[in-house]
Scaffold this motif. Structure first.
Motif, PDB file in Angstrom:
ATOM      1  N   GLY A 196      13.678  40.179  -1.999  1.00  0.00           N
ATOM      2  CA  GLY A 196      12.731  38.324  -1.172  1.00  0.00           C
ATOM      3  C   GLY A 196      11.198  38.628  -1.932  1.00  0.00           C
ATOM      4  O   GLY A 196      10.478  38.730  -1.867  1.00  0.00           O
ATOM      5  N   PHE A 197      11.965  36.933  -3.365  1.00  0.00           N
ATOM      6  CA  PHE A 197      10.590  36.573  -3.405  1.00  0.00           C
ATOM      7  C   PHE A 197       9.493  35.543  -2.139  1.00  0.00           C
ATOM      8  O   PHE A 197       8.713  35.683  -2.179  1.00  0.00           O
ATOM      9  N   ILE A 198      10.332  35.070  -1.249  1.00  0.00           N
ATOM     10  CA  ILE A 198       9.658  34.139  -0.813  1.00  0.00           C
ATOM     11  C   ILE A 198       9.029  34.545   0.953  1.00  0.00           C
ATOM     12  O   ILE A 198       8.109  34.408   0.870  1.00  0.00           O
ATOM     13  N   PRO A 199       9.719  35.520   1.108  1.00  0.00           N
ATOM     14  CA  PRO A 199       8.885  37.180   1.981  1.00  0.00           C
ATOM     15  C   PRO A 199       7.583  37.030   2.016  1.00  0.00           C
ATOM     16  O   PRO A 199       5.914  37.453   2.395  1.00  0.00           O
ATOM     17  N   THR A 200       7.522  37.916   0.275  1.00  0.00           N
ATOM     18  CA  THR A 200       6.920  38.993   0.006  1.00  0.00           C
ATOM     19  C   THR A 200       5.227  37.265   0.097  1.00  0.00           C
ATOM     20  O   THR A 200       4.250  37.302  -0.075  1.00  0.00           O
ATOM     21  N   ALA A 201       6.225  36.240  -0.634  1.00  0.00           N
ATOM     22  CA  ALA A 201       4.869  35.490  -1.924  1.00  0.00           C
ATOM     23  C   ALA A 201       3.726  35.115   0.064  1.00  0.00           C
ATOM     24  O   ALA A 201       3.115  35.016   0.227  1.00  0.00           O
TER      25      ALA A 201
END
Length: 324
Positions: A196-201
């Motif tokens: 999951g790129f979005i929550p990590t970003a």
């Protein structure tokens, strides 16, 4: 469908391993179970992971056991009307390290379920990573009949599971629905989990650090919000007569740069600056992945309803509230 008939419609949700939705968006199973019991379904969740029961609705039966350890599996499965299998045992980030072992283990596991279900005439609903099975696209958006050329072991193993299900359908009258989901994100998806790129970003920005971008940030993905994925699975269960392979995506392609642009506006609202660091491109990534979901929309009326800005906002608010 006559909702009065649902009192005897018993759904079994089997979870094992590192499911895309259960490890990246743990709320998927409780959210789906909650929608099912609300309209009269009986729901049993079978898993050796006791943590799953923590957020489960009160009306859901939770059985803390691995389905492979059930001695009379066919007898056990006979009690249920539809079976939902959520269990891939490999993360995409680690699957290349032991591809052969993971392929054999995953196919061996799911084949036991498929064969027993086929013998009983039970339908199995399972998920496949639409972001990985197609490989590099020849045309966009990707329709279900597009050839499968996966670039990693995760996608290859998933494609072979699909092929095995189709083989059993031809030879043993096996009834199945394979849902090829696009990139899932949303409330419950924990940052820094390897998925999951979005929550990590978002969490990286909240820590005041730079978001890691691979290559030029021009890779295109189809992001589906968790609520829409849950609704898609719910509608497939309700429409028990359908079988086959279906895409579940938004049909909208979004680049990593687009995500960052959205986050600049979103994070500025809460007084956080977005900083980016660029890293070498990951060679196993496809350039673009956008799913065409017109088939499932035509047959049962489902389509994704949550816009990207709305989904990002809800995800940001949840991460901030949780202090992640």
């Amino acid at each position: 469908m006559n909702l009065a008939s649902l009192e005897t419609n018993h759904i079994l949700i089997i979870f094992r391993g590192n499911l895309f939705a259960a490890h990246s968006v743990p709320q998927f199973i409780p959210m789906l179970a909650r929608k099912l019991v609300a309209v009269g379904y009986l729901v049993t969740v079978l898993s050796s992971d006791a943590k799953l029961c923590l957020d489960m609705p009160r009306d859901v039966t939770f059985e803390n056991q691995d389905f492979l350890e059930i001695e009379d599996l066919q007898g056990y499965l006979s009690k249920f009307d539809q079976l939902i299998y959520l269990g891939y045992e490999t993360f995409i980030a680690t699957s290349e390290e032991s591809c052969h072992t993971e392929f054999i283990r995953n196919l061996s596991t799911i084949s036991k379920l498929f064969i027993n279900a086929a013998n009983l005439g039970k339908k199995v609903i399972f998920f496949s990573p639409g972001s990985a099975v197609y490989g590099e696209p020849k045309e966009l958006p990707l329709v279900e009949t597009h050839e499968l050329n996966p670039l990693n072991c995760y996608g290859f193993t998933s494609s072979q599971i699909e092929q095995y299900a189709s083989f059993l359908a031809r030879t043993n009258n096996f009834r199945f629905v394979c849902l090829r989901q696009s990139n899932v994100f949303g409330i419950g998806q924990r940052p820094f989990s390897g998925q999951g790129f979005i929550p990590t970003a978002i969490a990286t920005i909240l820590k005041g650090e730079s978001v890691k971008i691979f290559g030029q940030g021009d890779a295109i993905r189809d992001y589906i919000y968790i609520d829409d994925l849950v609704l898609g699975a719910f509608e497939v269960i309700k429409n028990s007569e359908i079988t086959g392979i279906y895409n579940l995506g938004t049909g909208v392609g979004v680049s990593t740069t687009d995500i960052i642009s959205e986050l600049v506006t979103l994070m500025n609202e809460v007084n956080f600056e977005v900083k980016v660091v660029r890293l070498p491109l990951n060679s196993i990534d496809v350039s673009a992945n956008i799913l065409d979901s017109r088939k499932i929309h035509k047959e049962i009326g489902w389509c994704a309803a949550t816009t990207l800005p709305e989904g990002l906002r809800q995800t940001r608010d949840w991460i901030m509230a949780e202090g992640l």
